[in-house]
Design a protein around this motif. Structure first.
Motif, mmCIF file in Angstrom:
data_model
loop_
_atom_site.group_PDB
_atom_site.id
_atom_site.type_symbol
_atom_site.label_atom_id
_atom_site.label_comp_id
_atom_site.label_asym_id
_atom_site.label_seq_id
_atom_site.Cartn_x
_atom_site.Cartn_y
_atom_site.Cartn_z
ATOM 1 N N ARG A 204 -9.397 -0.647 -7.335
ATOM 2 C CA ARG A 204 -9.029 -1.103 -8.680
ATOM 3 C C ARG A 204 -9.570 -0.151 -9.750
ATOM 4 N NH1 ARG A 204 -6.567 -5.867 -8.635
ATOM 5 N NH2 ARG A 204 -6.743 -7.162 -6.767
ATOM 6 N N GLN B 186 -7.094 1.826 -12.426
ATOM 7 C CA GLN B 186 -7.271 1.720 -13.860
ATOM 8 C C GLN B 186 -7.621 3.067 -14.489
ATOM 9 O OE1 GLN B 186 -6.384 -0.440 -15.779
ATOM 10 N NE2 GLN B 186 -7.428 0.009 -17.724
ATOM 11 N N ARG C 98 -10.071 -7.071 -14.316
ATOM 12 C CA ARG C 98 -9.285 -7.745 -15.360
ATOM 13 C C ARG C 98 -7.992 -7.004 -15.647
ATOM 14 N NH1 ARG C 98 -14.439 -8.243 -17.772
ATOM 15 N NH2 ARG C 98 -14.016 -6.407 -19.058
ATOM 16 N N THR D 162 -6.246 -4.976 -13.617
ATOM 17 C CA THR D 162 -5.326 -4.750 -12.490
ATOM 18 C C THR D 162 -5.092 -5.996 -11.651
ATOM 19 O OG1 THR D 162 -7.144 -4.066 -11.030
ATOM 20 C CG2 THR D 162 -6.078 -2.351 -12.361
ATOM 21 N N ILE D 163 -5.531 -7.157 -12.138
ATOM 22 C CA ILE D 163 -5.489 -8.368 -11.322
ATOM 23 C C ILE D 163 -4.077 -8.711 -10.878
ATOM 24 C CG2 ILE D 163 -5.299 -9.879 -13.319
ATOM 25 C CD1 ILE D 163 -7.242 -10.599 -10.092
ATOM 26 N N SER D 164 -3.084 -8.396 -11.703
ATOM 27 C CA SER D 164 -1.708 -8.782 -11.376
ATOM 28 C C SER D 164 -0.900 -7.660 -10.746
ATOM 29 C CB SER D 164 -0.993 -9.256 -12.655
ATOM 30 O OG SER D 164 -0.960 -8.217 -13.619
ATOM 31 N N LEU D 165 -1.539 -6.524 -10.444
ATOM 32 C CA LEU D 165 -0.811 -5.367 -9.934
ATOM 33 C C LEU D 165 -0.880 -5.297 -8.417
ATOM 34 C CD1 LEU D 165 -1.988 -2.664 -12.516
ATOM 35 C CD2 LEU D 165 0.060 -4.099 -12.599
ATOM 36 N N ASP D 166 0.169 -4.756 -7.829
ATOM 37 C CA ASP D 166 0.213 -4.537 -6.381
ATOM 38 C C ASP D 166 -0.432 -3.186 -6.083
ATOM 39 O OD1 ASP D 166 0.756 -4.629 -3.704
ATOM 40 O OD2 ASP D 166 2.845 -3.994 -3.915
ATOM 41 N N GLU E 92 2.246 -16.960 1.307
ATOM 42 C CA GLU E 92 1.593 -17.777 0.281
ATOM 43 C C GLU E 92 0.931 -19.019 0.868
ATOM 44 O OE1 GLU E 92 1.251 -16.622 -2.613
ATOM 45 O OE2 GLU E 92 2.644 -14.936 -2.387
ATOM 46 N N GLN F 258 -9.672 -11.879 -4.090
ATOM 47 C CA GLN F 258 -8.402 -11.659 -4.786
ATOM 48 C C GLN F 258 -7.201 -11.682 -3.847
ATOM 49 O OE1 GLN F 258 -8.743 -11.704 -7.943
ATOM 50 N NE2 GLN F 258 -10.982 -11.572 -7.831
ATOM 51 N N SER G 286 -6.591 -9.771 -1.413
ATOM 52 C CA SER G 286 -6.129 -8.395 -1.240
ATOM 53 C C SER G 286 -6.315 -7.920 0.194
ATOM 54 C CB SER G 286 -6.889 -7.460 -2.180
ATOM 55 O OG SER G 286 -6.714 -7.853 -3.520
#
Length: 757
Positions: free
Chosen positions: A450, A454, A594, A596-600, A667, A694, A696
């Motif tokens: 991450r 970033q 914060r 990159t939380i929503s990024l693949d 999921e 997360q 991941s």
């Protein structure tokens, strides 16, 4: 009217709180009963009851409180006299007054039916509450008889229609009776906290208190054997041994019940449960021990007599059929089947009070039973740890439910949390026993990935307006940014060197006009190439990428040597901008998370080859995605259950079952469950042992005593699900399988329809 003393004011607030919750429950129950009413008149009456409670809730609560205050007024004869009714005096009253007295007496008995011990504890404070040491239980200001009168007064204030009054009083009594045990427990606790002194407990006579001296479920000999002070200090375990089965007091204002069930039904369920033999620790892991019997089938007639409606009778039969299927399910180990069998009557209680049990897959009771069965499939040997430890912990949780307060959803939610915590801890211990903290390593690698992403975005933005070749801008922002982040985690000196080398690489493509500049460049070029290679070695950059970089740099450097140099001012300004870009600070872990939380994120890139081997990382390149996968895993494979397959006529429509394969499975992956995975030549059984915070990284283990670690990134695992190379070990959760079988059995018992099955 004189003001209430602080202790009575506290009691008033707690009783009002219980009554308000009873109004909420009654409003909800009336709507549910209306949906299952067979007659239109009954349905209309229940719907009108629900509407009255919704519209006049505040007035009803206010009337209840006002009537209690009037009863507690020292000038009122209600508390002052408090003597038994003389039925010869009823000749002076009209029929309405007689009916009111009879109704209040009946409601009072219903409210006090299941809270004998808690009421006795409160009665010990009667003298302290009234300031009269001689006051006995018959003058207790919070006794059920006074609460019943206040309830009737509140109902009378809502409507003048006799039919509605009867329905309101009956439904409110049912709801309030379920709350009185907790309410009295809370009052006793509050009185202790306020420093009130309790009197010695005395045996309550049937004449004085309107209740049997034997208590709730105690025989006369048992009640007589209890001393006055001993009865007040009994533990919950002692009360259960005597038949009271009283649970520990719940927190004040605790909510979340399982719907309404008649007190007489609850008493029967508890009696039947405690009459069943308990499992011994010695036989806990014995696969050959006798299987659990179906208590609901054995006591079917007794249960049907205690319940009243056809819907209740159908629920009893359905739950009995469910446990027939559960106890015979081949996927459930016999050791776990016996433990789940201990939950037969608690599950029946949940289904009787809340018919959404059959429809909501997120229902805590369903989740708890399903979770037990799914987790048990992950163990091969229950005679030793970790299987034995799992069984022992489950046995504790099951007995806490079955022997405690299983009338509340919070009980099951608490046990679910405890079960999840145990499974997570057991998984961590398994990974640590292998001599490596794989989970901690993955957390560090994720944080590093991450930070890379970033910082790459920040550097890419800073380099965006500089006159650099596109391939070099892409290399510096995407590949060299990873070198800088890695160096920043190694130390300040390494970080400064990585930043300087990135700056020098960018400056190297600027025009060099003049023999001095060309000479300096040619002298420094070998050092620059060596430094770039060392930096790329630290992050495991592929050899092909380096070759491509130097191949692209060769003509650019040749052109820079022939191009006239910029002016000194322009050259210095451009170098300053390059230095500013490489002077950007590497974001810390929290900032990077914060952003990159929503990024693949492609997390495979942060592993060196030896690190990937250490954690058992399965890379996408290692899987032959074009190869065919045998979808039919075994002879027992069946089509996934549909919502219609598990619905039962007369009960709420079921939600769709959770997926067991395909893209949606990702999921719904659950810690501790087993799955079938196909990454090579065949299927293998793996257990999901760890999920990063997360989601991941996912760590699977293969085998039990000497577990092999299989680690996957979220991207890799999602692709496995999409290609159906990962499937749930169970074709459906236990209760979904059992409900489908029960539906088939019930359908077979019905007469065949003309033209249909």
């Amino acid at each position: 009217m004189s003001a209430l003393n602080p202790s009575l004011q506290l009691a008033l607030q707690r009783l009002a709180q219980a009554f308000e919750e009873a109004i909420e429950r009654t409003q909800e129950a009336a709507g549910q009963l209306a949906g299952s009413a067979l007659k239109a008149a009954r349905r209309d009456e229940l719907l009108l009851t629900q509407a009255l409670l919704r519209q006049q809730r505040s007035q009803c609560l206010g009337q209840f409180q006002q009537n209690l205050i009037q009863a507690w007024n020292p000038k009122s004869e209600t508390v002052a006299q408090g003597r038994p009714s003389n039925w010869s005096e009823l000749s002076l009253l009209d029929d309405t007054a007689v009916d009111a007295i009879v109704a209040a007496d009946r409601i009072g008995k219903a409210l006090g039916h299941s809270c004998e011990w808690e009421l006795r504890e409160v009665e010990a404070y009667t003298g302290a509450l009234l300031g009269d040491p001689e006051a006995g239980p018959d003058r207790n200001p919070v006794r059920p008889e006074l609460i019943a009168r206040a309830l009737l007064a509140a109902v009378d204030g809502m409507t003048d229609q006799p039919g509605l009054r009867q329905t309101l009083s009956e439904e409110l009594t049912r709801s309030l009776s379920l709350l009185m045990k907790i309410c009295y427990s809370d009052l006793a606790m509050q009185f202790v906290q306020r420093g009130l002194t309790a009197q010695d407990m005395r045996t309550v006579s049937a004449e004085g208190g309107g209740r049997s001296s034997s208590g709730d479920g105690l025989s006369t000999s048992q009640a007589g054997a209890l001393g006055s002070s001993q009865a007040g200090a009994m533990t919950a375990a002692e009360r259960q041994a005597l038949g009271g089965a009283t649970a520990a007091p719940a927190p004040i204002g605790a909510r979340g019940g399982l719907g309404h069930v008649e007190p007489v039904v609850m008493d029967l369920l508890r009696r039947l449960h405690f009459s069943a033999p308990m499992l011994s620790q010695a036989s806990l892991a014995d696969a050959s021990a006798p299987a659990a019997g179906n208590l609901i089938h054995l006591h079917r007639e007794e249960l049907r007599q205690a319940t009243q409606t056809p819907l209740d009778h159908m629920v009893i039969d359905v739950v009995a059929s469910l446990f027939d299927a559960i106890l015979a399910d081949p996927k459930v180990p016999p050791q776990m089947a016996r433990l789940i069998g201990r939950l037969q009557l608690p599950v029946l209680r949940a289904a009787l009070g809340d018919t959404s049990f059959f429809a909501k897959r997120s229902h805590p009771v369903r989740r708890f039973v399903n979770r037990l069965a799914s987790l048990a499939c992950a163990f091969e040997d229950f005679s030793r740890d970790p299987g034995l430890g799992f069984l022992q912990r489950v046995a504790e949780l099951v007995e806490e439910i079955a022997g405690g307060d299983f009338e509340r959803l919070a009980t099951y939610e608490k046990q679910l949390d405890a079960l999840e915590s145990f499974i997570a801890d057991q998984g961590q211990k398994l990974l640590q026993a292998q001599g490596q903290d794989t989970a901690a390593l993955l957390e560090r690698k994720e944080a590093q990935a991450r930070q890379r992403l970033q910082y790459q975005k920040q550097l890419e933005k800073a380099l965006g307006e500089l006159p650099l070749p596109e391939f070099l801008r892409r290399f510096l922002s995407r590949d060299w940014s990873a070198v800088i982040v890695h160096a920043a985690n190694q130390g300040e000196q390494q970080e400064l060197m990585a930043r300087r080398q990135g700056r020098d690489l960018a400056v190297s493509v600027l025009p060099k006009g003049g023999s001095a500049a060309r000479k300096d460049f040619l002298t420094q070029l070998p050092l620059l190439v060596r430094g770039v290679n060392l930096g790329l070695d630290n992050v495991g950059t592929p050899e092909a990428l380096r070759k491509q970089l130097f191949a692209d740099l060769l003509p650019v450097h040749a052109e820079a040597l022939k191009t006239p140099a910029l002016s000194v001012l322009d050259q210095n300004l451009l170098i300053k901008r390059i230095e500013a870009a490489f002077g950007l600070a590497v974001p810390d872990e929290a900032e990077a998370l914060r952003a990159t939380i929503s990024l693949d994120i492609d997390l495979e890139q942060v592993f060196a080859p030896d690190e990937a081997h250490q954690v058992g990382l399965v890379a996408e390149a290692e899987v032959a995605w074009t190869g065919e996968v045998d979808i039919d895993l075994s002879a027992e494979a069946a089509a996934p259950l549909q919502a219609v397959d598990i619905s039962i006529d007369g009960l709420p429509s079921a939600e769709a079952p959770e997926p067991t394969q395909g893209a949606a499975l990702f999921e719904h992956l659950q810690l501790g469950c087993v799955y079938r995975m196909h990454t090579g030549e065949g299927w293998r059984k793996v257990k999901l042992t760890h999920i990063s915070a997360q989601r991941s990284f996912f760590i699977f283990t293969e085998g039990e005593q000497i577990a092999k670690t299989v680690t996957m990134t979220a991207r890799m695992l999602r692709r496995l699900c999409e290609s159906e190379r990962l499937k749930a070990f169970e074709s459906a959760f236990l209760l979904e399988r059992a409900t489908a079988r029960a539906r088939e059995q019930l359908a077979a018992l019905l007469p065949a329809k003309s033209g249909g099955r």
